[in-house]
Design a protein around this motif. Structure first.
Motif, mmCIF file in Angstrom:
data_model
loop_
_atom_site.group_PDB
_atom_site.id
_atom_site.type_symbol
_atom_site.label_atom_id
_atom_site.label_comp_id
_atom_site.label_asym_id
_atom_site.label_seq_id
_atom_site.Cartn_x
_atom_site.Cartn_y
_atom_site.Cartn_z
ATOM 1 N N ILE A 56 -69.478 17.942 -17.484
ATOM 2 C CA ILE A 56 -69.482 16.488 -17.361
ATOM 3 C C ILE A 56 -68.069 15.925 -17.400
ATOM 4 O O ILE A 56 -67.714 15.026 -16.628
ATOM 5 N N GLN A 57 -67.228 16.455 -18.274
ATOM 6 C CA GLN A 57 -65.881 15.919 -18.440
ATOM 7 C C GLN A 57 -64.935 16.328 -17.310
ATOM 8 O O GLN A 57 -63.998 15.597 -16.990
ATOM 9 N N HIS A 58 -65.173 17.484 -16.677
ATOM 10 C CA HIS A 58 -64.259 17.971 -15.654
ATOM 11 C C HIS A 58 -64.813 17.876 -14.228
ATOM 12 O O HIS A 58 -64.036 17.791 -13.275
ATOM 13 N N GLY A 70 -67.847 15.871 -13.533
ATOM 14 C CA GLY A 70 -68.559 14.612 -13.360
ATOM 15 C C GLY A 70 -69.891 14.773 -12.649
ATOM 16 O O GLY A 70 -70.504 15.847 -12.644
ATOM 17 N N LEU A 71 -70.323 13.702 -12.031
ATOM 18 C CA LEU A 71 -71.632 13.682 -11.381
ATOM 19 C C LEU A 71 -71.728 14.700 -10.246
ATOM 20 O O LEU A 71 -72.770 15.317 -10.043
ATOM 21 N N TYR A 72 -70.640 14.882 -9.515
ATOM 22 C CA TYR A 72 -70.683 15.791 -8.367
ATOM 23 C C TYR A 72 -71.000 17.224 -8.783
ATOM 24 O O TYR A 72 -71.800 17.904 -8.130
ATOM 25 N N ALA A 119 -75.828 14.853 -20.212
ATOM 26 C CA ALA A 119 -75.522 13.861 -19.179
ATOM 27 C C ALA A 119 -76.091 12.501 -19.561
ATOM 28 O O ALA A 119 -75.494 11.458 -19.257
ATOM 29 N N TYR A 145 -73.724 10.943 -21.981
ATOM 30 C CA TYR A 145 -72.542 10.432 -21.284
ATOM 31 C C TYR A 145 -72.935 9.534 -20.096
ATOM 32 O O TYR A 145 -72.161 9.391 -19.154
ATOM 33 N N GLU A 147 -70.454 6.760 -19.045
ATOM 34 C CA GLU A 147 -69.242 7.304 -18.433
ATOM 35 C C GLU A 147 -69.518 7.778 -17.007
ATOM 36 O O GLU A 147 -68.690 7.579 -16.107
ATOM 37 N N LEU A 148 -70.672 8.404 -16.795
ATOM 38 C CA LEU A 148 -71.029 8.858 -15.452
ATOM 39 C C LEU A 148 -71.195 7.685 -14.501
ATOM 40 O O LEU A 148 -70.748 7.733 -13.345
ATOM 41 N N SER A 187 -67.790 6.307 -13.576
ATOM 42 C CA SER A 187 -67.014 7.181 -12.690
ATOM 43 C C SER A 187 -67.594 7.250 -11.287
ATOM 44 O O SER A 187 -66.946 7.759 -10.369
ATOM 45 N N PHE A 188 -68.806 6.723 -11.105
ATOM 46 C CA PHE A 188 -69.456 6.772 -9.793
ATOM 47 C C PHE A 188 -69.749 5.338 -9.317
ATOM 48 O O PHE A 188 -70.872 4.899 -9.231
#
Length: 233
Positions: free
Chosen positions: A18-20, A22-24, A51, A54, A57-58, A61-62
């Motif tokens: 999740i931290q490095h 992310g969603l992708y 997930a 977080y 945060e997700l 970031s999206f």
């Protein structure tokens, strides 16, 4: 070589993913774990739960997408993953019963998924979503036994949505109730892994299956299972 090993270690760490990535990276892992037999070792339940923790945060970031959209995208990847597994099972799945075991492929996982399918029928596609390892091979088995496509898609969609939303919402709302949850992720992940894998481990260690006696190496039935007669007292 050491870098490759280190990367695979990170791949089974939900927090690192999740931290490095992310969603992708989450989308890619959910697709692989539900559709490619080489993805059986990847985290599923724990990744979704973390997930959910977080979630904010997700979303940020999206493109600041609502959390429900994030969950929907992940559920869609789970659906697509199963579709690929189903297609693979229809096209070349029977050959897997003759394939030799490798580091990334264990025939016992395929037999285990087939046993779940034989026991629960079409509902196995739904139930398998909540069983690590089994959920990777069940859509392949569904393709091998030529399960009706519409029936498979129904349970595929319902199962993916139920699995993703339940795990992520659990993490999301528990994090709101206990703000310090992120400080104990290691223990949370261990507990989730133990709870979700315990039924599978018990079955592998203590379960006595006769499935090999009723199917050949291609997965075709040899004879119907003989039901045990009740012992008269």
């Amino acid at each position: 070589m050491d870098q490759i090993i280190e990367f695979f270690k990170h791949l089974i760490s939900p927090e690192w993913i999740i931290q490095h990535g992310g969603l992708y990276l989450i989308l890619g892992i959910i697709f692989a774990e539900t559709g490619l037999f080489v993805g059986f070792f990847l985290p599923g339940d724990s990744l979704l739960f973390v997930a959910g923790i977080y979630g904010e945060e997700l979303s940020a970031s999206f493109f600041n997408m609502p959390f429900v959209v994030i969950m929907a995208l992940i559920a869609i990847m789970g659906i697509l993953g199963n579709m690929v597994g189903f297609w693979f099972g229809k096209k070349s799945g029977p050959l897997l019963f003759k394939r030799k075991d490798t580091f990334l492929f264990k025939k016992k996982h395929l037999w285990q998924a087939k046993e779940v399918f034989d026991k629960y029928g079409a509902g196995a596609v739904f139930i398998a979503r909540f069983l690590p390892v089994v959920r990777t091979f069940t859509p392949i088995v569904a393709g091998i036994v030529n399960m009706e496509r519409k029936k498979f898609m129904f349970w595929n969609v319902v199962g993916s949505i139920s699995w993703v939303f339940s795990m992520m919402l659990a993490g999301h709302y528990l994090n709101k109730a206990f703000p310090n949850l992120k400080d104990h992720l290691e223990w949370i992940i261990i507990i989730i892994v133990v709870i979700t894998t315990l039924p599978v481990i018990i079955k592998l260690v203590f379960g006595k299956s006769t499935i090999h006696a009723h199917f050949d190496e291609f997965g075709n039935p040899i004879e119907p299972p003989v039901e045990k007669e009740e012992i008269k007292s």
